[in-house]
Design a protein around this motif. Structure first.
Motif, mmCIF file in Angstrom:
data_model
loop_
_atom_site.group_PDB
_atom_site.id
_atom_site.type_symbol
_atom_site.label_atom_id
_atom_site.label_comp_id
_atom_site.label_asym_id
_atom_site.label_seq_id
_atom_site.Cartn_x
_atom_site.Cartn_y
_atom_site.Cartn_z
ATOM 1 N N SER A 1 47.752 44.334 83.658
ATOM 2 C CA SER A 1 48.140 45.738 83.695
ATOM 3 C C SER A 1 49.532 45.814 84.292
ATOM 4 O O SER A 1 49.884 45.022 85.165
ATOM 5 C CB SER A 1 47.176 46.572 84.537
ATOM 6 N N ALA A 2 50.325 46.749 83.796
ATOM 7 C CA ALA A 2 51.647 46.970 84.377
ATOM 8 C C ALA A 2 51.815 48.442 84.720
ATOM 9 O O ALA A 2 52.905 48.984 84.674
ATOM 10 C CB ALA A 2 52.740 46.508 83.425
ATOM 11 N N ALA A 3 50.689 49.083 85.065
ATOM 12 C CA ALA A 3 50.728 50.504 85.379
ATOM 13 C C ALA A 3 51.579 50.794 86.609
ATOM 14 O O ALA A 3 52.101 51.890 86.768
ATOM 15 C CB ALA A 3 49.311 51.028 85.583
ATOM 16 N N ASP A 4 51.706 49.794 87.475
ATOM 17 C CA ASP A 4 52.560 49.953 88.650
ATOM 18 C C ASP A 4 53.266 48.631 88.907
ATOM 19 O O ASP A 4 53.023 47.632 88.226
ATOM 20 C CB ASP A 4 51.748 50.384 89.882
ATOM 21 N N GLU A 5 54.154 48.617 89.899
ATOM 22 C CA GLU A 5 54.939 47.406 90.153
ATOM 23 C C GLU A 5 54.062 46.256 90.639
ATOM 24 O O GLU A 5 54.359 45.089 90.374
ATOM 25 C CB GLU A 5 56.047 47.704 91.158
#
Length: 348
Positions: free
Chosen positions: A62-66
């Motif tokens: 996942s790359a929803a956040d850093e």
């Protein structure tokens, strides 16, 4: 049965996507590695791999956040660490070529940041020489024509990008066809890399920064306005802004859409949500790419297969996607003409 021994497609039956001739324009160097090669090289040198690259492969990403991107980047860095010798590099390039040939590939532009390998392989120039020589050897052994796009890392200083742009310019016309900018779009300032792209532009290189995946239409505009992008790595979120999408269509900027990675990184919830039909209906040039098969578990033909299934694409539409990948490439005219003719034959 045809004279070449193959079975003709049955009326109404979908044609094999493995035999559809196509160009591959979005494939990262380390991310092209076969999973079995990763395991073999790691075992050879006693490198401990995380479970997500062994028993849980392909990893849940996942790359929803850093923080999610950091986990993704860590896996990529671990995979890079198994490349220890020149033979390892040659093996990776050859196997990437073999895999694309198996998927119907006729032209491959593989993207690499030489600074990520410089310390182990004697500097960025020596490593670039190695990759280009490996690509020439792979072409001789597989028949797949190849070229290299040198990409800067946007998490590093823009002056480093200028160094890589000058390196790319040095090899323009000698195996390097483009200059890119990769890593997390949310990091750094895109405009700060304009100087590097100006160097590459003066050298006549294709300009292909990543944009419009983790960030939306505003970032696509930055890539167009400040970096003068000829192609966009991803660019899929231009679909959210009709005026921007029309600009892309009118200017002929191609979008390197990577459906499997879009879903794996959480940009879209599922493959049916990837807005390929919106892009095609607007008249955009789209080239499907695999991005990082090592981490996403799907190679070039898989991108066509997933979009066929998710959006009920006809063989005619899939053939046009293949044509667009060829037209958006920097392949020599003879390779382009032969591949386009063979796409027509695939439809007959």
């Amino acid at each position: 049965m045809r004279v070449d021994g193959s079975e003709p497609a049955r009326e109404g039956a979908p044609r094999s996507l493995d035999t559809l001739p196509k160009a591959h324009l979005h494939l990262h160097f380390t991310g092209s590695m076969r999973h079995e090669t990763l395991l073999e090289l790691a075992e050879r040198d006693g490198i401990a791999l995380p479970d997500s690259l062994v028993s849980e492969w392909p990893p849940q990403l996942s790359a929803a956040d850093e923080k999610g991107w950091f986990r993704f980047q860590r896996l990529y860095d671990v995979a890079r660490s198994v490349l220890r010798t020149e033979d390892d590099v040659r093996r990776l390039v050859l196997e990437a070529a073999e895999d694309d040939v198996r998927d119907g590939g006729r032209w491959l532009e593989i993207q690499v940041d030489p600074s990520g390998y410089a310390a182990r392989f004697g500097g960025i120039t020596r490593f670039t020489d190695l990759v280009l020589d490996a690509a020439r050897d792979a072409t001789e052994r597989t028949g797949l024509d190849m070229a290299v796009i040198i990409a800067a890392n946007r998490t590093r200083h823009p002056l480093d990008a200028r160094t890589l742009a000058r390196l790319a310019a040095q090899y323009a016309g000698r195996g390097v066809v483009g200059f890119g900018l990769s890593n997390d779009e949310r990091r750094g300032s895109t405009s700060d890399f304009a100087g590097a792209f100006a160097i590459a532009e003066r050298a006549g290189l294709l300009l292909a920064p990543h944009g419009g995946e983790l960030r939306g239409p505003d970032h696509v505009r930055l890539c167009l306005d400040d970096l003068h992008a000829d192609r966009l790595g991803h660019g899929v979120r231009a679909s959210e802004d009709p005026a921007l999408l029309d600009r892309i269509v009118q200017s002929g900027v191609a979008l390197e859409v990577c459906p499997t990675s879009n879903v794996a990184l959480g940009v879209y919830t599922d493959l049916t949500s990837v807005p390929l039909p919106t892009l095609l209906e607007a008249g955009a040039t789209v080239a499907l790419g695999a991005d990082d098969p090592l981490l996403f578990g799907s190679r070039l033909a898989g991108q066509y297969a997933t979009m066929r299934a998710a959006h009920d694409l006809s063989d005619e539409t899939l053939a046009e996607l293949a044509r667009m990948s060829v037209r958006a490439s920097r392949a020599p005219s003879d390779v382009r003409d032969k591949t386009l003719a063979d796409i027509d034959l695939w439809l007959e």
